[in-house]
Design a protein around this motif. Sequence first.
Motif, mmCIF file in Angstrom:
data_model
loop_
_atom_site.group_PDB
_atom_site.id
_atom_site.type_symbol
_atom_site.label_atom_id
_atom_site.label_comp_id
_atom_site.label_asym_id
_atom_site.label_seq_id
_atom_site.Cartn_x
_atom_site.Cartn_y
_atom_site.Cartn_z
ATOM 1 N N GLY A 171 25.637 13.021 34.482
ATOM 2 C CA GLY A 171 26.596 13.050 35.579
ATOM 3 C C GLY A 171 27.019 14.474 35.836
ATOM 4 N N ARG A 172 27.786 14.634 36.879
ATOM 5 C CA ARG A 172 28.274 15.985 37.198
ATOM 6 C C ARG A 172 29.612 16.260 36.514
ATOM 7 N N LYS A 173 30.358 15.195 36.172
ATOM 8 C CA LYS A 173 31.681 15.360 35.576
ATOM 9 C C LYS A 173 31.846 14.406 34.399
ATOM 10 N N GLU A 174 32.790 14.749 33.509
ATOM 11 C CA GLU A 174 33.094 13.893 32.356
ATOM 12 C C GLU A 174 33.505 12.490 32.804
ATOM 13 N N SER A 175 34.219 12.398 33.929
ATOM 14 C CA SER A 175 34.733 11.110 34.397
ATOM 15 C C SER A 175 33.621 10.119 34.737
ATOM 16 N N GLU A 176 32.397 10.590 34.866
ATOM 17 C CA GLU A 176 31.287 9.689 35.179
ATOM 18 C C GLU A 176 30.786 8.948 33.946
ATOM 19 N N LYS A 177 31.309 9.314 32.762
ATOM 20 C CA LYS A 177 31.017 8.604 31.504
ATOM 21 C C LYS A 177 29.525 8.542 31.179
ATOM 22 N N LYS A 178 28.845 9.653 31.329
ATOM 23 C CA LYS A 178 27.432 9.752 30.953
ATOM 24 C C LYS A 178 27.342 10.529 29.650
ATOM 25 N N ASP A 179 26.209 10.419 28.968
ATOM 26 C CA ASP A 179 26.028 11.147 27.705
ATOM 27 C C ASP A 179 25.711 12.621 27.932
ATOM 28 N N TYR A 180 25.261 12.958 29.131
ATOM 29 C CA TYR A 180 24.977 14.349 29.480
ATOM 30 C C TYR A 180 25.686 14.693 30.784
ATOM 31 N N ASN A 181 26.094 15.956 30.903
ATOM 32 C CA ASN A 181 26.666 16.464 32.148
ATOM 33 C C ASN A 181 25.836 17.647 32.618
ATOM 34 N N GLU A 182 25.780 17.813 33.928
ATOM 35 C CA GLU A 182 25.111 18.993 34.464
ATOM 36 C C GLU A 182 25.837 20.230 33.940
ATOM 37 N N ASP A 183 25.072 21.217 33.509
ATOM 38 C CA ASP A 183 25.649 22.442 32.956
ATOM 39 C C ASP A 183 25.994 23.383 34.100
ATOM 40 N N THR A 184 27.269 23.439 34.454
ATOM 41 C CA THR A 184 27.701 24.261 35.586
ATOM 42 C C THR A 184 27.820 25.739 35.222
ATOM 43 N N ASN A 185 27.722 26.077 33.948
ATOM 44 C CA ASN A 185 27.743 27.478 33.523
ATOM 45 C C ASN A 185 26.354 27.961 33.126
ATOM 46 N N PHE A 186 25.346 27.203 33.464
ATOM 47 C CA PHE A 186 23.987 27.494 33.037
ATOM 48 C C PHE A 186 23.515 28.858 33.517
ATOM 49 N N GLY A 187 22.948 29.618 32.593
ATOM 50 C CA GLY A 187 22.298 30.866 32.936
ATOM 51 C C GLY A 187 23.202 32.072 33.089
ATOM 52 N N LYS A 188 24.517 31.941 32.808
ATOM 53 C CA LYS A 188 25.374 33.121 32.900
ATOM 54 C C LYS A 188 24.856 34.179 31.937
ATOM 55 N N LEU A 189 24.723 35.393 32.414
ATOM 56 C CA LEU A 189 24.141 36.451 31.599
ATOM 57 C C LEU A 189 24.886 36.631 30.291
ATOM 58 N N LYS A 190 26.194 36.504 30.334
ATOM 59 C CA LYS A 190 27.002 36.689 29.131
ATOM 60 C C LYS A 190 26.663 35.650 28.055
ATOM 61 N N GLU A 242 14.401 20.678 36.551
ATOM 62 C CA GLU A 242 15.208 20.640 37.769
ATOM 63 C C GLU A 242 16.704 20.738 37.499
ATOM 64 N N THR A 243 17.196 20.029 36.473
ATOM 65 C CA THR A 243 18.629 20.012 36.209
ATOM 66 C C THR A 243 18.909 20.267 34.731
ATOM 67 N N PRO A 244 19.578 21.384 34.413
ATOM 68 C CA PRO A 244 19.960 21.644 33.025
ATOM 69 C C PRO A 244 21.232 20.856 32.687
ATOM 70 N N THR A 245 21.272 20.276 31.505
ATOM 71 C CA THR A 245 22.445 19.489 31.113
ATOM 72 C C THR A 245 22.911 19.873 29.720
ATOM 73 N N ILE A 246 24.155 19.535 29.446
ATOM 74 C CA ILE A 246 24.755 19.698 28.126
ATOM 75 C C ILE A 246 25.296 18.335 27.696
ATOM 76 N N LEU A 247 25.505 18.174 26.402
ATOM 77 C CA LEU A 247 26.112 16.935 25.936
ATOM 78 C C LEU A 247 27.532 16.824 26.466
ATOM 79 N N SER A 248 27.890 15.647 26.968
ATOM 80 C CA SER A 248 29.265 15.394 27.389
ATOM 81 C C SER A 248 30.099 15.104 26.141
ATOM 82 N N LYS A 249 31.389 14.958 26.294
ATOM 83 C CA LYS A 249 32.248 14.584 25.161
ATOM 84 C C LYS A 249 31.793 13.240 24.600
ATOM 85 N N GLN A 250 31.498 12.311 25.490
ATOM 86 C CA GLN A 250 31.014 10.995 25.078
ATOM 87 C C GLN A 250 29.691 11.130 24.333
#
Length: 159
Positions: free
Chosen positions: A109-128, A85-93
């Motif tokens: 979380g959706r943003k780094e400011s939420e201080k989660k270990d993973y963030n939703e990948d907003t660039n997921f699936g770009k063909l490039k 359902e939701t693709p994520t990437i490692l956050s900075k934390q």
Amino acid sequence: MKTPPTPREPSARITQKVTVKNVEPDHDVMLLIAYRLETNEETKPHQITVSPVIIDYDIFSMIELVEARDNRMTAAGGLWFGNYETPTILSKQGKAKKRQGKKLELSYGRKESEKKDYNEDTNFGKLKRIPHPNLQAFLIKHCESSLPADSSNCEESHE
């Protein structure tokens, strides 16, 4: 046409809703078309019109593209949350904790400011960003003609 103030990455993508759960490997393909806008010859005085003209196309196995997309995400430490359902990437934390050998929390979380270990990948699936050799060859082949002022966006970016 107005040019954005900063360089932009093309955003055509295979969305997160297209997953190994719903792709039919023997039937589903992606038709990718390269086109050029050409001025119409038969225009009225003082009126310029253009039409898209297909200059190339290719057909790609959707399951190959989805698997390449997903493998890139997991190789970089990302995860699917939910049942694809939701693709994520490692956050900075999360990256810092991983480097320190600490256990990662399985929440995102959706943003780094939420201080989660993973963030939703907003660039997921770009063909490039999908590391599929034939897809990348097609994109590079046609990118140079689409970006006359700056071809730096034509380079592969699926590291």
